[in-house]
Write a protein that holds these residues in place. Structure first.
Motif, PDB file in Angstrom:
ATOM      1  N   ALA A  21      59.672 -51.089   6.934  1.00  0.00           N
ATOM      2  CA  ALA A  21      60.198 -51.912   8.023  1.00  0.00           C
ATOM      3  C   ALA A  21      61.673 -51.587   8.174  1.00  0.00           C
ATOM      4  O   ALA A  21      62.378 -51.382   7.187  1.00  0.00           O
ATOM      5  N   ASP A  22      62.129 -51.538   9.409  1.00  0.00           N
ATOM      6  CA  ASP A  22      63.532 -51.232   9.686  1.00  0.00           C
ATOM      7  C   ASP A  22      64.351 -52.475  10.014  1.00  0.00           C
ATOM      8  O   ASP A  22      65.562 -52.487   9.854  1.00  0.00           O
ATOM      9  N   VAL A  23      63.671 -53.526  10.504  1.00  0.00           N
ATOM     10  CA  VAL A  23      64.336 -54.779  10.847  1.00  0.00           C
ATOM     11  C   VAL A  23      63.397 -55.928  10.482  1.00  0.00           C
ATOM     12  O   VAL A  23      62.183 -55.823  10.671  1.00  0.00           O
ATOM     13  N   ALA A  24      63.957 -57.019   9.977  1.00  0.00           N
ATOM     14  CA  ALA A  24      63.179 -58.227   9.709  1.00  0.00           C
ATOM     15  C   ALA A  24      63.794 -59.386  10.488  1.00  0.00           C
ATOM     16  O   ALA A  24      65.010 -59.577  10.464  1.00  0.00           O
ATOM     17  N   VAL A  25      62.940 -60.137  11.178  1.00  0.00           N
ATOM     18  CA  VAL A  25      63.362 -61.358  11.855  1.00  0.00           C
ATOM     19  C   VAL A  25      62.403 -62.454  11.408  1.00  0.00           C
ATOM     20  O   VAL A  25      61.236 -62.451  11.804  1.00  0.00           O
ATOM     21  N   LEU A  26      62.867 -63.353  10.570  1.00  0.00           N
ATOM     22  CA  LEU A  26      62.020 -64.379   9.988  1.00  0.00           C
ATOM     23  C   LEU A  26      62.317 -65.740  10.607  1.00  0.00           C
ATOM     24  O   LEU A  26      63.299 -65.908  11.321  1.00  0.00           O
ATOM     25  N   ALA A  27      61.454 -66.719  10.331  1.00  0.00           N
ATOM     26  CA  ALA A  27      61.605 -68.039  10.929  1.00  0.00           C
ATOM     27  C   ALA A  27      62.138 -69.065   9.942  1.00  0.00           C
ATOM     28  O   ALA A  27      62.079 -70.259  10.214  1.00  0.00           O
ATOM     29  N   ASN A  28      62.656 -68.586   8.813  1.00  0.00           N
ATOM     30  CA  ASN A  28      63.119 -69.513   7.793  1.00  0.00           C
ATOM     31  C   ASN A  28      64.162 -68.828   6.927  1.00  0.00           C
ATOM     32  O   ASN A  28      63.967 -67.699   6.485  1.00  0.00           O
ATOM     33  N   THR A  29      65.268 -69.508   6.673  1.00  0.00           N
ATOM     34  CA  THR A  29      66.329 -68.898   5.879  1.00  0.00           C
ATOM     35  C   THR A  29      65.918 -68.727   4.418  1.00  0.00           C
ATOM     36  O   THR A  29      66.427 -67.830   3.741  1.00  0.00           O
ATOM     37  N   ASP A  30      64.999 -69.573   3.924  1.00  0.00           N
ATOM     38  CA  ASP A  30      64.587 -69.471   2.520  1.00  0.00           C
ATOM     39  C   ASP A  30      63.988 -68.110   2.208  1.00  0.00           C
ATOM     40  O   ASP A  30      64.267 -67.526   1.159  1.00  0.00           O
ATOM     41  N   TRP A  31      63.155 -67.593   3.112  1.00  0.00           N
ATOM     42  CA  TRP A  31      62.521 -66.294   2.856  1.00  0.00           C
ATOM     43  C   TRP A  31      63.535 -65.157   2.923  1.00  0.00           C
ATOM     44  O   TRP A  31      63.447 -64.189   2.173  1.00  0.00           O
ATOM     45  N   MET A  32      64.521 -65.268   3.823  1.00  0.00           N
ATOM     46  CA  MET A  32      65.548 -64.231   3.873  1.00  0.00           C
ATOM     47  C   MET A  32      66.431 -64.314   2.635  1.00  0.00           C
ATOM     48  O   MET A  32      66.858 -63.281   2.090  1.00  0.00           O
ATOM     49  N   ASP A  33      66.705 -65.544   2.180  1.00  0.00           N
ATOM     50  CA  ASP A  33      67.451 -65.711   0.930  1.00  0.00           C
ATOM     51  C   ASP A  33      66.720 -65.022  -0.224  1.00  0.00           C
ATOM     52  O   ASP A  33      67.330 -64.379  -1.082  1.00  0.00           O
ATOM     53  N   TRP A  34      65.407 -65.186  -0.245  1.00  0.00           N
ATOM     54  CA  TRP A  34      64.594 -64.582  -1.306  1.00  0.00           C
ATOM     55  C   TRP A  34      64.683 -63.061  -1.249  1.00  0.00           C
ATOM     56  O   TRP A  34      64.804 -62.401  -2.292  1.00  0.00           O
TER      57      TRP A  34
END
Length: 260
Positions: A81-94
């Motif tokens: 994957a080249d870019v990630a756009v998630l719906a929750n900051t917890d998963w990006m923090d992880w």
């Protein structure tokens, strides 16, 4: 091009063949070639906005949609994957803690709101209290994303807990793999109520909003985004630009960052 939430099946194949072969497997999908395009992993609730944004982007983009938890786990396992756009900051923090995301390149892209929906022909809900919800369910269930892993479900659980309804409503939940699956259950009349984002409700004519969850009843709904490779940097910049942010706004998202 969409790889879509059926990416679950692809993820199972990726686990079988191993991370080393993951890139080769994904690149067999037409339009996902690394030499002429980029791959974006995006939360399922972004489907319509990403459809319009990728149509505007002057390069090839393949988008894989799914729950943020699923996508984050696959990214951490080495899925390309080249870019990630998630719906929750917890998963990006992880992902940051996993060493996959550079915190210096991460941005809060857009915001959203949480709503309770019903089929389009359903009457108004006078109040969002346990007795009223159980009466409306009449033995049915509330469609909601998985409350331990799907961001919309996590926000929904926070609302139910903050309002003192969690213990009473938990046995009446129909938990789904992503928020769009919860939306579909209500749109098809399979559940009397559902917890989704305001943008999901706006995109589906077969449902209507019967209650807007107060923002103070859950953490702010923020969609973090980050490039995962140098190849993804131009698209990441495009997402922050005025053109893409106008698309997000047109779909009901709240712009949080605009780069001229």
């Amino acid at each position: 091009m969409w790889i879509d939430a059926s990416y679950d099946h692809l993820c199972a194949r990726l686990r079988k063949v191993g991370v080393a072969a993951a890139t080769a497997l994904l690149l067999t999908v037409p339009g996902a070639q690394a030499d002429d395009g980029i791959i974006v992993f995006a939360a399922a609730s972004l489907r319509d906005a990403m459809d319009d944004i990728t149509a505007l982007y002057p390069g090839e983009v393949a988008v894989s949609l799914g729950s943020s938890g699923l996508l984050a786990r696959q990214i951490s396992e080495g899925a390309p994957a080249d870019v990630a756009v998630l719906a929750n900051t917890d998963w990006m923090d992880w992902l940051e803690r996993e060493g996959v995301v550079d915190p210096a390149r991460r941005v809060a892209l857009v915001g959203n709101a949480l709503v309770l929906i019903a089929p389009a022909n359903a009457p108004d809900l006078s109040e969002a209290r346990t007795e009223a919800l159980l009466a409306r369910l009449d033995g049915g269930r509330i469609a909601i994303g998985q409350t331990q892993s799907v961001p919309a479900g996590m926000y929904g659980r926070a609302w139910l807990e903050a309002s003192g309804m969690w213990d009473s409503m938990m046995p009446h939940l129909a938990e789904t793999d992503n928020v769009r699956a919860a939306l579909a259950l209500v749109a098809r009349g399979e559940t009397p109520l559902g917890v989704v984002y305001a943008t999901d409700a706006a995109a589906e004519p077969d449902v209507r909003v019967v209650y807007r969850v107060p923002e103070g009843m859950h953490d702010p709904i923020v969609y973090p985004a980050a490039p995962l490779s140098d190849a993804g940097a131009p698209f990441m910049a495009f997402l922050q630009g005025a053109e893409a942010q106008k698309v997000f706004e047109a779909h009901g998202f709240v712009p949080l960052t605009v780069v001229p």
